[in-house]
Design a protein around this motif. Structure first.
Motif, PDB file in Angstrom:
ATOM      1  N   PHE A  38       1.368  -3.301   2.491  1.00  0.00           N
ATOM      2  CA  PHE A  38       1.877  -3.316   1.106  1.00  0.00           C
ATOM      3  C   PHE A  38       0.825  -2.661   0.112  1.00  0.00           C
ATOM      4  O   PHE A  38       1.652  -2.015  -0.913  1.00  0.00           O
TER       5      PHE A  38
ATOM      6  N   LEU B 250       4.643   0.200   4.272  1.00  0.00           N
ATOM      7  CA  LEU B 250       5.606  -0.995   4.653  1.00  0.00           C
ATOM      8  C   LEU B 250       6.696  -0.486   5.546  1.00  0.00           C
ATOM      9  O   LEU B 250       6.704  -0.874   6.890  1.00  0.00           O
TER      10      LEU B 250
ATOM     11  N   SER C  67       9.393  -6.989   2.793  1.00  0.00           N
ATOM     12  CA  SER C  67       9.086  -5.665   2.369  1.00  0.00           C
ATOM     13  C   SER C  67      10.365  -4.997   1.382  1.00  0.00           C
ATOM     14  O   SER C  67      10.198  -4.158   0.646  1.00  0.00           O
TER      15      SER C  67
ATOM     16  N   SER D  29       1.637   1.087   0.416  1.00  0.00           N
ATOM     17  CA  SER D  29       2.901   1.181  -0.303  1.00  0.00           C
ATOM     18  C   SER D  29       2.648   1.475  -1.918  1.00  0.00           C
ATOM     19  O   SER D  29       3.352   2.207  -2.529  1.00  0.00           O
TER      20      SER D  29
END
Lengths: 274, 317
Positions: free
Chosen positions: A69, A224, A249, A72
């Protein structure tokens, strides 16, 4: 057009039937994420009997979901910022100065919109290796920045051209430099266009799966979408956790969408409609 | 630039020259990043296709040998034509199903039915998911034993229709294309809606006053004026379907299972460049680069022709 009695009901049936087809899989994904796998297998369609967060707990404990996470977020935010800075400068130059090469420059950038960059992936892989960027989030950041440049320049150039020249001339009389004119006069005025550019590029870098698939092998550097890939490899029978991973996600994008749905829809179609 | 002899003017010129020079720095960062990471790799891919490759090390110059191998050497040429055929089907079905349904939906929303804001959001929502999420989600839904689709068919007493959708070579490709349509309809709908909304209301009113019926208004006025947005969607669908990769990779792996029935050119290209082709695990970078060049020339030529055709159509109206 003449309205006959039966057209309206048919419109409604088609429209809402398709809305169901559109939404149902997403609703199913979210609902299933609250079920243990056994319940998914027995009653795949029903509401969860009790909302259990067990799947989410397992996901966060056993998979480096937080790392994916964070990666990303980092990659998307940095590339969007780089795109905003580089393309505002370039679009300002293209829209506001009339050198003979300006049109050539503009079309050089626009060419990038028609070219499937995936086809250059072998040289890109070698280039990234030579630059020491394999397995680094910067390989993704550079790719998303480069890939976002053509469309962003197209949108921003169009916007700069609609701004009245008098504003800049007044600032120039006062002795402002080009950079100051861009920053203090024009940037505040083209905020809507910058928002569009931000959203388009955020969606595409957040959701991209192809470049990290090839550039990233280190588990701790995955974003992700590629993280999902290893999740599916490991938990192929644990559907509850898989659904939780898919939901989690997608959640940030869906939340952002509900905050600014109109800008999202305008943003994504901006490239096509001009 | 002329050399000035008068001192105060020279000084003024100098600062102005500096300012003029500084402005040329503005496009440099974008130009650099774009050239290094987009233009250079595509040009390099072209030159790579003329060399022999062992793994990812370049060998001797072999001219057009890679291109000839791609079309004649087994098993590559079989895979190439199979993937090319699948790609044509992919594009055609997507054009008809995705863009057809999107057009109908756009037309309905254009007719101002209640709840159109909700409908727009509902249609568009799938587009926000990552393609990999879409692929995995549908893989779970299409699962032959527990997947929601077969369960729903069972509930409605249509057991005969239950299938291993992704496991049967007869249905797998179609299943993937339809998933792609599910993902893309909302976007196409917005493009068509924008096209519809740009049609001047007076034109439609005038036609109705002249006694045109509904069907006539659609075929004689709305459709011709929709040509630009139809062409935009055609070009976008074309480019997207000929570089489609992620959905097949997520749902059927890099071999386009079952039995290469879902293989596409970009998936085949991935196997050649990064291993996993039928000829063992070795990579075939030369062949892959040749395929990239062929695909690139094909996409660029077709896109250019489509755009040219579109411009001509627009002028005629």
């Amino acid at each position: 057009m003449k309205q006959t009695l039966w057209t309206r009901p048919i419109y409604y049936i088609i429209a809402f039937a398709f809305a169901t087809i559109s939404l149902y899989p997403i609703v199913l994904m979210v609902l299933s994420s609250f079920k243990p796998s056994a319940e998914i297998f027995m009653n795949p369609l029903s509401f969860p009997k009790s909302f259990s967060l067990d799947t989410y707990r397992r996901l966060l404990e056993e998979v480096p979901f937080g790392t994916y996470f964070f990666n990303s977020v980092f990659v998307s935010v940095v590339s969007v910022l780089l795109i905003l800075v580089t393309t505002s400068l370039a679009a300002f130059y293209i829209a506001r100065y009339t050198f003979w090469w300006n049109n050539i420059l503009f079309f050089f950038f626009l060419m990038g919109m028609m070219i499937p960059i995936k086809l250059g992936i072998v040289p890109l892989f070698i280039l990234m290796k030579d630059l020491g960027l394999l397995n680094s989030l910067w390989s993704l950041i550079f790719m998303y920045t480069a890939g976002g440049i053509p469309l962003s320049i197209l949108i921003l150039t169009g916007f700069f051209r609609t701004m009245p020249v008098e504003l800049e001339e007044a600032a120039r009389m006062d002795g402002a430099s080009d950079l100051r004119i861009l920053w203090s006069v024009l940037i505040p005025l083209i905020r809507p266009a910058l928002g569009t550019v931000m959203i388009i590029n955020f969606i595409s870098s957040w959701n991209d799966f192809f470049f990290p698939l090839i550039f990233i092998t280190d588990e701790m550097k995955k974003t992700l979408p590629v993280g999902m890939l290893s999740l599916f490899g490991e938990y192929s029978a644990d559907w509850g956790t898989l659904f939780a991973g898919l939901t989690l996600s997608s959640l940030p994008m869906i939340i952002l969408f509900f905050v600014a749905s109109k800008q999202f829809m305008d943003g994504l179609t901006a490239g096509a409609v001009k | 630039m002329q050399i000035e002899t008068n001192t105060p003017i020279v000084k003024q010129k100098k600062t102005r020259n500096w300012k003029r020079w500084a402005i040329h720095l503005f496009p440099i960062p974008a130009l650099l990043i774009f050239s290094i990471f987009i233009v250079y790799p595509l040009v390099a891919a072209l030159s790579y296709s003329f060399y022999d490759w062992n793994g990812i090390t370049r060998g001797a110059f072999v001219g057009l040998a890679n291109f000839i191998d791609l079309f004649t050497l087994q098993p590559f040429s079989n895979m190439f034509w199979n993937a090319a055929k699948n790609n044509v089907v992919y594009f055609a079905v997507q054009m008809v199903v995705q863009n057809g349904i999107a057009f109908v939906l756009a037309f309905i929303i254009y007719k101002r039915i209640k709840g159109s804001e909700f409908l727009k959001i509902a249609y568009f929502l799938p587009r926000l998911l990552s393609v990999i999420v879409v692929g995995f989600l549908w893989k779970l839904i299409l699962n032959p034993n527990f997947g929601a689709l077969n369960v729903i068919l069972g509930e409605f007493g249509m057991e005969s229709l239950q299938k291993a959708w992704l496991g049967d070579p007869k249905t797998a490709l179609m299943a993937i294309i339809l998933v792609n349509c599910w993902f893309g309809i909302g976007f196409a709908m917005l493009i068509f809606l924008a096209g519809l909304q740009s049609i001047p209301k007076e034109l439609v009113e005038a036609a109705k006053l002249d006694g045109a019926n509904g069907a006539n208004v659609i075929t004689k006025i709305i459709l011709p004026l929709m040509v630009p947005s139809i062409m935009i969607m055609t070009v976008l669908t074309f480019i997207q379907s000929f570089e489609a990769f992620e959905l097949v990779y997520a749902m059927q792996g890099s071999q386009g299972e079952p039995y290469y029935s879902t293989d596409l050119l970009a998936v085949f290209f991935y196997r050649l460049a990064f291993g996993g082709s039928a000829a063992g695990d070795s990579t075939a970078v030369g062949l892959g680069s040749a395929l990239a060049v062929v695909l690139f020339l094909f996409i660029a030529t077709c896109t250019a022709l489509l755009l040219k055709y579109m411009q001509k159509k627009q002028v005629e109206m």
